[in-house]
Design an enzyme around this catalytic site. Sequence first.
Site, PDB file in Angstrom:
ATOM      1  CB  CYS A 163     -31.363 -26.591  51.320  1.00 29.68           C
ATOM      2  SG  CYS A 163     -30.987 -27.343  49.767  1.00 29.68           S
TER       3      CYS A 163
ATOM      4  CD  GLU B 113     -33.296 -30.053  52.539  1.00 30.74           C
ATOM      5  OE1 GLU B 113     -32.359 -29.478  52.223  1.00 30.74           O
ATOM      6  OE2 GLU B 113     -33.838 -29.264  52.636  1.00 30.74           O
TER       7      GLU B 113
ATOM      8  CE  LYS C 154     -35.418 -25.296  52.405  1.00 31.51           C
ATOM      9  NZ  LYS C 154     -35.033 -26.775  51.536  1.00 31.51           N
TER      10      LYS C 154
END
Lengths: 294, 294
Positions: free
Chosen positions: A155, A45, A118
């Site tokens: 994540c 990331e 995300k």
Amino acid sequence: MGANELSIGLVQVRCGEDLEANSGKTITGIREAASRGAKIICTQELFRSTYFCQQEDATCFRLAESIPGPTTDLLQSLARELEIVIVGSLFEQRAPGLYHNTAVVIDADGALLGAYRKMHIPDDPGFYEKYYFTPGDQGFVAWETKYAKIGVLVCWDQWFPEAARLTALKGAEILFYPTAIGWLPSEKETLGEEQVDAWQTIQRSHAIANGCYLVSVNRVGVERSSNGEVIEFWGRSFVAAPSGKVVQEASDSHEEILSVPVDLKQITETRQAWPFFRDRRIDAYNGLERRFID
Amino acid sequence: MGANELSIGLVQVRCGEDLEANSGKTITGIREAASRGAKIICTQELFRSTYFCQQEDATCFRLAESIPGPTTDLLQSLARELEIVIVGSLFEQRAPGLYHNTAVVIDADGALLGAYRKMHIPDDPGFYEKYYFTPGDQGFVAWETKYAKIGVLVCWDQWFPEAARLTALKGAEILFYPTAIGWLPSEKETLGEEQVDAWQTIQRSHAIANGCYLVSVNRVGVERSSNGEVIEFWGRSFVAAPSGKVVQEASDSHEEILSVPVDLKQITETRQAWPFFRDRRIDAYNGLERRFID
């Protein structure tokens, strides 16, 4: 290799203040993974910089870039040259003042297939992401690439079974999670192993529940913010099989480039042995869209 | 013990052909767990008999009983006597020809709070449950008992994150899974450890994703059906903390009664440290009620 066999590349590196050096290191890592046969390669990331979300600092917005932009140009030419698929994480400026934590998917001919923004954004001490990133508004996606149909999550999405499920229901055979997670010094001794174990367990569970491969790529090394806060990123990038078994796993303390063979036939075989998709009670899942059922 | 501390009882036993002996063994186990301080005690799945679903045999329907019925009467009087909550699994006849795989929840005053009817029904070689059990039609439930708010799911439900999530969203602090899972002799050597690991991993992931305790109670021992099929039930009953950590675990080969201390404060503490309920994207989970998104 058989028709369904391929290798997956994971690029786990340390980052420093020099953005060019960071990018260069990940590019070198991608080349190495490709040279070892990897056909789909995933970055960690926000590989271009340190994990700037350790603090809320408006000057960090200068790190954001557009899509397409310099990083996607770089990754696209690399994908085309090496005939590889790349999953690349970057800090996206969508409009002035509007930013996302995004991962692009680039096909083996260099085409930018799309981007995942995300959806679940964390915010806790040392991980102030809600300050920087607007939550994604495009939902969960799977893309047909040259080598496999893949989904990308980022994540914090790891902790939400709904995200993995929706991506798998869209046909993803492999779920990729570019990641930046680590220990706070105050917690490492007492909670460190438990945290890593929970992180790996929940991701392995997505592989099991959905009968797909899962690839998690985490950064490594100690990063200190300008206000003195420290995170020790725990690496441990790994690939899990559809059975949940960890196929291969990187170190928790040093840089490592993995090229991990997978066999997509295992997806069908595992789902036939453990037919969870057959038995989901789609008539009875009303309520999952509620915050709490009180 | 503090106000939020209590012990949970797990009764993991072998079953044989004598129904009275099986019930007696579980009753003895409940008494033992209670004598060691357990306040909420869970039986294994279908503890009154062997796992008759090893084959499709219409004579096994005689094993079903009504609710209330002899087994709930027995468990209710035991709960009242010992001032314990009991989660008890049984083969329910709801109407002639209509059967469920059900778990009752009995409060510490002996009141029958309700019943959960297994929602996800497996069917694979040696586990022919679709023949015997109509899938539950009452959804996922949590009950306020004297000692904690609890939810109950049964065995195959273990593999579905949606089931755990909905039960937790209804406020369950502890998820109980009466279970009957084991190895086929043809698979044990090659896949045995991987199967147990997947089974434990997916359940631990529900504790993590939902920040609650999880209790899984499995039978143990080898059972041979009249057509010669064999299952070796792998025991390994366990309690997982909200962090996913296994607090205590039983043997894979012999009977064991556990009384495991838990601290309900850990639910709040874990959810504050890992605020997943805060960040669920309930605006974006459309599609979870679909079979496949194609």
